[in-house]
Design a protein around this motif. Structure first.
Motif, mmCIF file in Angstrom:
data_model
loop_
_atom_site.group_PDB
_atom_site.id
_atom_site.type_symbol
_atom_site.label_atom_id
_atom_site.label_comp_id
_atom_site.label_asym_id
_atom_site.label_seq_id
_atom_site.Cartn_x
_atom_site.Cartn_y
_atom_site.Cartn_z
ATOM 1 N N ARG A 1 33.502 45.296 41.153
ATOM 2 C CA ARG A 1 34.301 44.076 40.985
ATOM 3 C C ARG A 1 34.807 44.133 39.540
ATOM 4 N NH1 ARG A 1 37.474 39.801 39.543
ATOM 5 N NH2 ARG A 1 37.691 38.313 41.256
ATOM 6 N N GLY A 2 36.065 44.544 39.411
ATOM 7 C CA GLY A 2 36.681 44.638 38.094
ATOM 8 C C GLY A 2 37.249 43.301 37.665
ATOM 9 N N SER A 3 37.852 43.282 36.470
ATOM 10 C CA SER A 3 38.416 42.027 35.985
ATOM 11 C C SER A 3 39.261 42.263 34.736
ATOM 12 C CB SER A 3 37.301 41.022 35.662
ATOM 13 O OG SER A 3 36.274 41.650 34.909
ATOM 14 N N MET A 4 40.206 41.336 34.513
ATOM 15 C CA MET A 4 40.999 41.311 33.268
ATOM 16 C C MET A 4 41.149 39.834 32.875
ATOM 17 S SD MET A 4 44.024 44.145 33.853
ATOM 18 C CE MET A 4 44.950 43.239 35.105
ATOM 19 N N ASP A 5 40.902 39.513 31.602
ATOM 20 C CA ASP A 5 41.075 38.121 31.147
ATOM 21 C C ASP A 5 41.798 38.048 29.791
ATOM 22 O OD1 ASP A 5 39.073 39.043 29.476
ATOM 23 O OD2 ASP A 5 37.946 37.172 29.500
ATOM 24 N N ASN B 1 50.235 36.485 33.989
ATOM 25 C CA ASN B 1 50.063 36.018 35.373
ATOM 26 C C ASN B 1 49.163 36.917 36.215
ATOM 27 O OD1 ASN B 1 51.840 38.156 35.552
ATOM 28 N ND2 ASN B 1 53.061 37.234 37.183
ATOM 29 N N ILE B 2 48.687 38.059 35.684
ATOM 30 C CA ILE B 2 47.763 38.849 36.514
ATOM 31 C C ILE B 2 46.341 38.883 35.940
ATOM 32 C CG2 ILE B 2 49.596 40.276 37.510
ATOM 33 C CD1 ILE B 2 48.415 42.635 35.954
ATOM 34 N N VAL B 3 46.068 38.067 34.920
ATOM 35 C CA VAL B 3 44.678 38.011 34.440
ATOM 36 C C VAL B 3 44.013 36.742 34.976
ATOM 37 C CG1 VAL B 3 45.272 39.313 32.364
ATOM 38 C CG2 VAL B 3 45.167 36.813 32.265
ATOM 39 N N GLU B 4 42.689 36.804 35.078
ATOM 40 C CA GLU B 4 41.891 35.646 35.471
ATOM 41 C C GLU B 4 41.365 34.969 34.207
ATOM 42 O OE1 GLU B 4 39.384 36.813 39.276
ATOM 43 O OE2 GLU B 4 39.350 38.474 37.857
ATOM 44 N N THR B 5 40.774 33.775 34.354
ATOM 45 C CA THR B 5 40.032 33.220 33.226
ATOM 46 C C THR B 5 38.680 33.932 33.171
ATOM 47 O OG1 THR B 5 38.854 31.506 34.446
ATOM 48 C CG2 THR B 5 41.085 30.954 33.648
ATOM 49 N N THR B 6 38.036 33.876 32.008
ATOM 50 C CA THR B 6 36.740 34.536 31.850
ATOM 51 C C THR B 6 35.731 33.999 32.872
ATOM 52 O OG1 THR B 6 37.278 34.590 29.511
ATOM 53 C CG2 THR B 6 35.017 35.162 30.109
ATOM 54 N N ASP B 7 35.705 32.679 33.020
ATOM 55 C CA ASP B 7 34.726 32.078 33.939
ATOM 56 C C ASP B 7 35.010 32.445 35.393
ATOM 57 O OD1 ASP B 7 33.184 30.901 31.957
ATOM 58 O OD2 ASP B 7 34.491 29.143 31.849
ATOM 59 N N GLU B 8 36.290 32.459 35.761
ATOM 60 C CA GLU B 8 36.642 32.867 37.139
ATOM 61 C C GLU B 8 36.159 34.293 37.404
ATOM 62 O OE1 GLU B 8 40.969 30.598 37.848
ATOM 63 O OE2 GLU B 8 40.915 32.613 36.996
ATOM 64 N N ALA B 9 36.403 35.176 36.442
ATOM 65 C CA ALA B 9 36.045 36.592 36.633
ATOM 66 C C ALA B 9 34.530 36.753 36.778
ATOM 67 C CB ALA B 9 36.560 37.425 35.458
ATOM 68 N N SER C 1 39.184 47.201 30.610
ATOM 69 C CA SER C 1 39.376 48.072 29.433
ATOM 70 C C SER C 1 39.415 47.205 28.172
ATOM 71 C CB SER C 1 40.694 48.846 29.559
ATOM 72 O OG SER C 1 41.772 47.921 29.561
ATOM 73 N N PRO C 2 39.242 47.796 26.989
ATOM 74 C CA PRO C 2 39.245 46.985 25.764
ATOM 75 C C PRO C 2 40.541 46.208 25.549
ATOM 76 C CG PRO C 2 38.424 49.193 25.296
ATOM 77 C CD PRO C 2 38.922 49.202 26.711
ATOM 78 N N PHE C 3 41.665 46.745 26.062
ATOM 79 C CA PHE C 3 42.956 46.104 25.797
ATOM 80 C C PHE C 3 43.369 45.113 26.883
ATOM 81 C CE2 PHE C 3 43.482 50.425 27.442
ATOM 82 C CZ PHE C 3 44.168 50.191 28.615
ATOM 83 N N SER C 4 42.464 44.840 27.851
ATOM 84 C CA SER C 4 42.794 43.863 28.894
ATOM 85 C C SER C 4 41.640 42.891 29.156
ATOM 86 C CB SER C 4 43.165 44.591 30.197
ATOM 87 O OG SER C 4 42.091 45.382 30.653
ATOM 88 N N VAL C 5 40.590 42.955 28.332
ATOM 89 C CA VAL C 5 39.383 42.151 28.570
ATOM 90 C C VAL C 5 38.901 41.573 27.228
ATOM 91 C CG1 VAL C 5 36.970 42.258 29.343
ATOM 92 C CG2 VAL C 5 38.703 43.584 30.550
ATOM 93 N N THR C 6 38.459 40.316 27.229
ATOM 94 C CA THR C 6 37.940 39.701 25.996
ATOM 95 C C THR C 6 36.523 40.212 25.693
ATOM 96 O OG1 THR C 6 36.940 37.863 27.184
ATOM 97 C CG2 THR C 6 39.222 37.557 26.423
ATOM 98 N N GLU C 7 36.129 40.054 24.440
ATOM 99 C CA GLU C 7 34.765 40.438 24.069
ATOM 100 C C GLU C 7 33.741 39.619 24.843
ATOM 101 O OE1 GLU C 7 36.179 40.551 19.608
ATOM 102 O OE2 GLU C 7 34.105 41.210 19.713
ATOM 103 N N ARG C 8 34.066 38.338 25.064
ATOM 104 C CA ARG C 8 33.104 37.491 25.797
ATOM 105 C C ARG C 8 32.893 38.004 27.229
ATOM 106 N NH1 ARG C 8 34.190 31.948 28.569
ATOM 107 N NH2 ARG C 8 32.294 32.029 29.802
#
Ligand code: ZN
Length: 449
Positions: free
Chosen positions: A151-155, A167-175, A203-210
């Motif tokens: 289950r991948g994710s981008m935020d 428009n193609i990223v989720e919120t951190t909590d949703e992910a 990936s580092p360029f599509s995901v927050t540190e949190r």
């Protein structure tokens, strides 16, 4: 019970045992009952004459994005970042029907290329796209492969300094919530599991540190594995230095992302200290030599990774970043890449096969049950046909498999059940899969906003 005899056997056990003429016996429990030289012990059941063939463990694909089968052949001359920026808007229109068709085609093709277990890294979840994870799980059941979807994710969208459009990223909590739900719903920890889930921010360029650090906490709380892209290109390294003030591996270390429950896709741009950190922590690397070549990303330092005891598997990577997606051919590509960098002693055919089998099993945490032909292990194996025109006259069958052209699969078993016979899928029709994939590709492009 299936008895494969009169066959060369590359076991990929710890001693790299090879039988020029041997046998493999598969029990009714879907596990290997016996492996050895010479004739098989007398037993009932189906007998397979392996004359002209080599049997190996089934190949394990340690990095992929199956949905990309629907967007192959686009932005073919771009760098990773240019290619991603061209494709993100199209991926934003994915839905379960497109992903199901793409996954069916991708997994069918993988099976025909000698793969018996595949992971998938899916990280695009459009709001009105339906259950895309379920769609690919159903596709794996249809083809019959052992499946480790993540289950991948981008935020981290454009507005916050990331690469993907907002428009193609989720919120951190949703992910995080959806990832936990996917593990609870699908993950099977049993030794015979056909389906396991891992946690995989993109990936580092599509995901927050949190999201990175909380995903690691989630995975450890649930006892599942962790996966992400790391150190794929110079652009990514520049991004990390600018945004985080460190290299990608230092960033991973800071967020709790090194460990023997983690495997990273690519690991192309690694300095000596990064390789030492991966080795000391037991962090795995999914080496994707054809994708790295297609995107001009560079050549991974696989010899050095192996010398530092890093578990290294092979991956085809997404079908749109290397359209061949043929896992059998990655054996040769891995050997070529290693020798181009480090000369003829950098890798031999045995090591290439080990990466594609046991290396991948270690990345997925399945080394106790997959990756080698040994009594008691799951009967996931491939009988390669090596007496046709493409391999005629090559006495060393391991050299024929790795250095010769893509070998036809005479028989592929997953848990003792045939998924490929005489070069054809057992559970699905290749022409139907191709038609469905073509229709999905057209539909996706025609949905253009
Ligand atoms: Zn990838």
């Amino acid at each position: 019970m299936i008895v494969i005899e009169n066959v060369a056997v590359a076991t990929v056990d710890d001693a790299d045992t090879y039988h020029a003429d041997g046998h493999v016996v598969v029990g009714d429990d879907g596990r290997i009952a016996a492996v050895g030289p010479g004739a098989a012990p007398a037993s009932a059941g189906r007998r397979v004459d392996g004359a002209g063939c080599l049997v190996t463990p089934g190949l394990v694909n340690s990095h992929h994005h199956l949905y990309q089968w629907a967007t192959r052949g686009l932005a073919v001359d771009e760098t990773l970042f240019g290619w991603l920026q061209a494709l993100y808007p199209i991926w934003g229109r994915l839905d379960a029907e497109v992903v199901g068709a793409a996954a069916g085609a991708g997994l069918g093709w993988l099976a025909l290329s000698g793969c018996t277990t595949s992971m998938d890294h899916h990280y695009v979840f459009p709001r009105d796209g339906g259950d895309v994870l379920e769609a690919e799980i159903e596709a794996a059941r249809r083809i019959g492969l052992r499946f480790h979807p993540t289950r991948g994710s981008m935020d981290l969208g454009n507005k916050d300094g990331g690469l993907p459009p907002d428009n193609i990223v989720e919120t951190t909590d949703e992910a995080l919530l959806a990832t936990e739900q996917a593990v609870d719903r699908w993950h099977d920890p049993s030794p015979d599991a056909m389906l396991r889930i891992a946690v995989a921010p993109c990936s580092p360029f599509s995901v927050t540190e949190r999201l990175m650090s909380e995903a690691a906490e989630l995975a450890r709380r649930k006892s599942v594995r962790l996966h992400t892209h790391l150190a794929e290109t110079d652009d990514e390294e520049d991004f990390c230095r600018e945004r985080f003030g460190c290299t990608p591996v230092e960033y991973a270390e800071r967020l709790g992302w090194l460990g023997d429950d983690v495997w990273l896709a690519h690991g192309v741009h690694l300095d000596d200290s990064a390789i030492a950190k991966l080795g000391a922590s037991g962090t795995g690397v999914a080496h994707c030599p054809s994708s790295n070549a297609r995107l001009g990303a560079g050549a991974a330092r696989v010899r050095e990774l192996l010398d530092h005891r890093v578990p290294v598997g092979l991956g085809v990577d997404g079908s749109a970043s290397q359209e061949a997606s043929h896992l059998g051919e990655e054996l040769r590509q891995a050997l070529y890449t290693a020798r181009t960098r480090g000369g003829p002693a950098a890798m031999n055919a045995r090591t290439a096969l080990r990466l594609g089998t046991m290396g991948g099993a270690r990345c997925l945490g399945r080394q106790d049950d997959l990756g080698s032909l040994e009594a008691g292990k799951l009967a996931d194996l491939v009988v390669w046909r090596l007496d046709g025109l493409g391999h005629a006259g090559i006495d060393d069958r391991l050299a024929a498999l790795v250095l010769g052209p893509a070998a036809p699969v005479a028989l592929a078993l997953v848990g003792g059940r045939p998924v490929v016979e005489r070069g054809e899928l057992v559970n699905a029709d290749a022409e139907t899969l191709a038609r469905e994939a073509t229709r999905a590709h057209r539909r996706l492009l025609d949905k253009r906003a």
